[in-house]
Scaffold this active site. Sequence first.
Site, PDB file in Angstrom:
ATOM      1  N   CYS A   1     -40.282  23.524  15.055  1.00 30.07           N
ATOM      2  CA  CYS A   1     -40.485  24.534  16.113  1.00 30.07           C
ATOM      3  C   CYS A   1     -41.971  24.867  16.333  1.00 30.07           C
ATOM      4  CB  CYS A   1     -39.670  25.776  15.773  1.00 30.07           C
ATOM      5  SG  CYS A   1     -39.316  26.826  17.210  1.00 30.07           S
TER       6      CYS A   1
ATOM      7  N   GLU B   1     -33.338  23.814  14.079  1.00 34.23           N
ATOM      8  CA  GLU B   1     -33.914  24.693  13.057  1.00 34.23           C
ATOM      9  C   GLU B   1     -32.833  25.638  12.513  1.00 34.23           C
ATOM     10  OE1 GLU B   1     -36.879  27.202  14.839  1.00 34.23           O
ATOM     11  OE2 GLU B   1     -37.772  27.762  12.915  1.00 34.23           O
TER      12      GLU B   1
ATOM     13  N   SER C   1     -23.010  46.902  38.642  1.00 36.10           N
ATOM     14  CA  SER C   1     -21.707  46.664  38.010  1.00 36.10           C
ATOM     15  C   SER C   1     -21.017  45.465  38.656  1.00 36.10           C
ATOM     16  CB  SER C   1     -20.827  47.918  38.069  1.00 36.10           C
ATOM     17  OG  SER C   1     -20.661  48.362  39.390  1.00 36.10           O
TER      18      SER C   1
ATOM     19  N   LYS D   1     -41.650  24.429   7.101  1.00 36.76           N
ATOM     20  CA  LYS D   1     -42.360  24.848   8.313  1.00 36.76           C
ATOM     21  C   LYS D   1     -43.732  25.413   7.953  1.00 36.76           C
ATOM     22  CE  LYS D   1     -41.416  27.640  12.488  1.00 36.76           C
ATOM     23  NZ  LYS D   1     -40.350  28.475  13.128  1.00 36.76           N
TER      24      LYS D   1
END
Lengths: 575, 575
Positions: free
Chosen positions: A146, A44, A328, A110
Amino acid sequence: MCTLRVAMAQVNVTVGDLKGNAEKIVQYVNEAREFHSDVVVFPELAITGYPPEDLLMKSHFIQDNLDMMNYVRERSNDITVIVGFVDLLDGTRNAAAIIHDGNLVDVYHKIHLPNYGVFDEKRYFKSGKSCPVYVVNGIKVGINICEDIWYPDGPILFQSKAGAEVIININGSPYHQGKPRLRKQMLTERAVDNEVFVVYVNLVGGQDELIFDGNSMILDPRGNVLSEGEYFHEDLVVTDLNIRPLRESVTEDSGIVIPDLARGNQTNAIHISHYVCKPNKPSIPEKLIREKDGLEEIYDALVLGTHDYVTKTGFQGVLVAMSGGIDSSLVAVIASDALGPENVLGVSMPSRFSSEGSILDAQELTKNIGMELHTLSIEDIFSTSLEILDPIFQGTEWGVAEENIQARIRGNLIMSISNKFGLMVLTTGNKSEMSVGYATIYGDMAGGFAVIKDVPKTLVYQLAKYRNSLGSTPVIPPAILSKPPSAELKANQTDQDNLPEYDILDSILKAYIEEDVSYEELIQRGFNPGTVKKVIALVEANEYKRRQSPPGIRISQRNFGRDRRMPIANAYRSF
Amino acid sequence: MCTLRVAMAQVNVTVGDLKGNAEKIVQYVNEAREFHSDVVVFPELAITGYPPEDLLMKSHFIQDNLDMMNYVRERSNDITVIVGFVDLLDGTRNAAAIIHDGNLVDVYHKIHLPNYGVFDEKRYFKSGKSCPVYVVNGIKVGINICEDIWYPDGPILFQSKAGAEVIININGSPYHQGKPRLRKQMLTERAVDNEVFVVYVNLVGGQDELIFDGNSMILDPRGNVLSEGEYFHEDLVVTDLNIRPLRESVTEDSGIVIPDLARGNQTNAIHISHYVCKPNKPSIPEKLIREKDGLEEIYDALVLGTHDYVTKTGFQGVLVAMSGGIDSSLVAVIASDALGPENVLGVSMPSRFSSEGSILDAQELTKNIGMELHTLSIEDIFSTSLEILDPIFQGTEWGVAEENIQARIRGNLIMSISNKFGLMVLTTGNKSEMSVGYATIYGDMAGGFAVIKDVPKTLVYQLAKYRNSLGSTPVIPPAILSKPPSAELKANQTDQDNLPEYDILDSILKAYIEEDVSYEELIQRGFNPGTVKKVIALVEANEYKRRQSPPGIRISQRNFGRDRRMPIANAYRSF
């Protein structure tokens, strides 16, 4: 027996890089042609990248995208190409070009436009109204985009009723935890219910906070997966669909009529290619991919997201403030896996409150990773700052103000190194902290990308353990995993001075943020009323911080970002 | 002659403060009743505040809002109340309750849902399908919501064709420069074209980046404004509509049929109140408001926006970093007008590069305003920071890194005062700077609210002059208006070292950002190609900074925030 050879081109394109994307598409067209593919399918909006957001407001952007679709068309001789682009036809459309042998045969628009969660497609697009069937190589093919395929009564139903034997569905389907399995389940149902082959081609790559996980796949009409694309990597997968044994004697000229979805018109199937069964094709092995387990899937998503955000914004290397804590540490390992340890620079910025253990743990970790670590004490700047503020602060008690000064000195130092050497700062806050505001804005929140922003603290630990399990020796020192988490902004501080235990906190947060559960229902689920009130109050009071935080990788069904759009001035509390 | 006495309750509600909003509504209902009003009208979503955004995802929020609508209903005896709330009927609806004498007579569902610009209503609401006409006090009334009336062929057309003599339109209509005039023009057309009275009730107040400017109004069928509400202030405006001379002999029982918009059904008008012409009403004077000129309108919007954001997020006072420049000066004056000078604390943070003039100018300004000013030199912290960084920076040239350290020291100091005393930091960056990234993230961009974020530099000067014109002596010292703008982060720096002249820059920015004009077209408009390329490149490269900036007041047709949703990782350039 008649065979359709389909190439799924699972590409990693960049939003807005129209020329670069088109060139990549042409390169894959050429490769698919070398494999004697009948059809090559791209995701898409492959031409523009997905989601292009408000670039779609620029008419010149849409025109440039049309030019690039034509650039691809001109280079698509002797093959059928299905590629996503933005069409202009009585409005802007999320479209699939159906190109055959250099000609634009048709364009599909679509029909189902998602406008929830992270999606805003009704902001940009008009909905399509027809879903024809095409005859490719003598085989009837329906194409849709989609969201269209998530509706059992969507285009797939019309197309299969109209004789389609293959449904090609092109996607920019964003990842969240568990989505690949969910998607495969849905596609299996569609294939079986409609007795069709489903060719599902997904985008791959990171785009700001979104990850597209790839894993394109072809299912046969019994719901078996015939062939798959990699997770989290570009891929070209070529597969032979052996159609005829499954549905006999549908000829090209059967004269079948195809319903035009909205208008109720009937049209004939659109013939694309009139030759049947290309000869002399060497056979192609099928490709199946091992399903990833939960932690592997999430970890790989984080690595891809970090790699793509850093590189697509034009950076080569990153900076991580290494506190010696778990967050971290995990971020540094992810960054190193994404970019190579030589492109990750750690900065340790101890204060008067940093424990010896924290400093040494950070050193050991960076040594394990093989990355460089600078150490800058913030003590002198901190004490100077307190002196400067003394005339204003005198008579007040030590508190959050003094704690945050330290975090903001670190933010300043690491940003100055970023500015000096052109490295992006990765922030290390997790979702639990982002939820309750247990982070210093402009301090540890300062940076370009928040790698684990959508990862709750309890999952941070699991991912660290998962990563440690990959090597013969643990890359993250066990001490980091076992010590109580602390911001180390005052003496003898731990996170649990201010927050509930993380397993409880994360359960409340998941229910409150991802499931929109009310205070009442949380109490019914057995959580302590005082704790719940405190957590809800913290979540709502810290919206302003989240709004100023860098983007981070979405791995949940509701991240902080496109997915959760809360007012800042907001007096609502459910208790 | 028959009269409908309409009270427009132009209230300033707070998003999420359901109980507080309901109580305010009841208070206005009571006041309207004292004026013998037949109908009292409240803005769109007055119960929840507008826009509630993703609070609408919480089912308990919607339930609480329904409870509060009932709270209002129970207190609405002997009057008709039109009030915006969220309805649940086969989905979530943006609704108007039509309450009469304590009964919920009907609910209107908004038909046209805006999903562009700052609006996301298709994310939240389903569209309504019918637009009935009600008979109130013997007069036929059509009700619709906000966007509905912007469509000439929307509900107003159906309702007036069905005999409506009065159209009541309830709004949460966000302000931008010139919007009040534009809106009045549109409403005049609607009234004249449909030969109806139009009762336009707007929200007032600030909500995050949005301002609702009020100026509710009633137009007669000739398009004359009969009555108006204040700009930027709460108001209750009671007006007698003298209907009969305009449209004779429409009786209550005329049996007129009303089209049900979507279903094509025909329904009878809904009778709300059956008495005609309440007796003994003292007459009411009409209220007309002077139109504000452009600068006054914008200035007042900024004052309201600052006041409401600060107070609705629970703060009483603010901090402003006073550089002696025009931006911080204007922000301090606006803040003082919004909150009182006693609630605005200035902080002057000179460095080795601050000119004597800048320091004195800031002092003079704060004296003029009557606000307090603290002075903290950043020199010691700056030199200590450079020493600490020396091992890493040695051998490099002075540059942006060193400049930004100063701005971030200021950010740290002012945030620590904010944390210590609970004051919100207002940032002082203007739209020109936000556009090209001429600001230090975590430095001068650190703060809770960006007052002039949507005000271009050239307009900053105009607003400063306008504000100076209000008093007998200028509040902003003339020296601040006349000196060349400078960030003062290195010796002899002016903004124009890095940027084009502001009049040129602002023209390019307006075209590029607000009108989506391409590079090519900018060249055709006569701008220098090199300058245009530089500006576009800066705008696109600084999206990451804007994304981490605090919200600010929207005064343009496209602000940075809800209005412009650009990807950060974005390779598109139109040159």
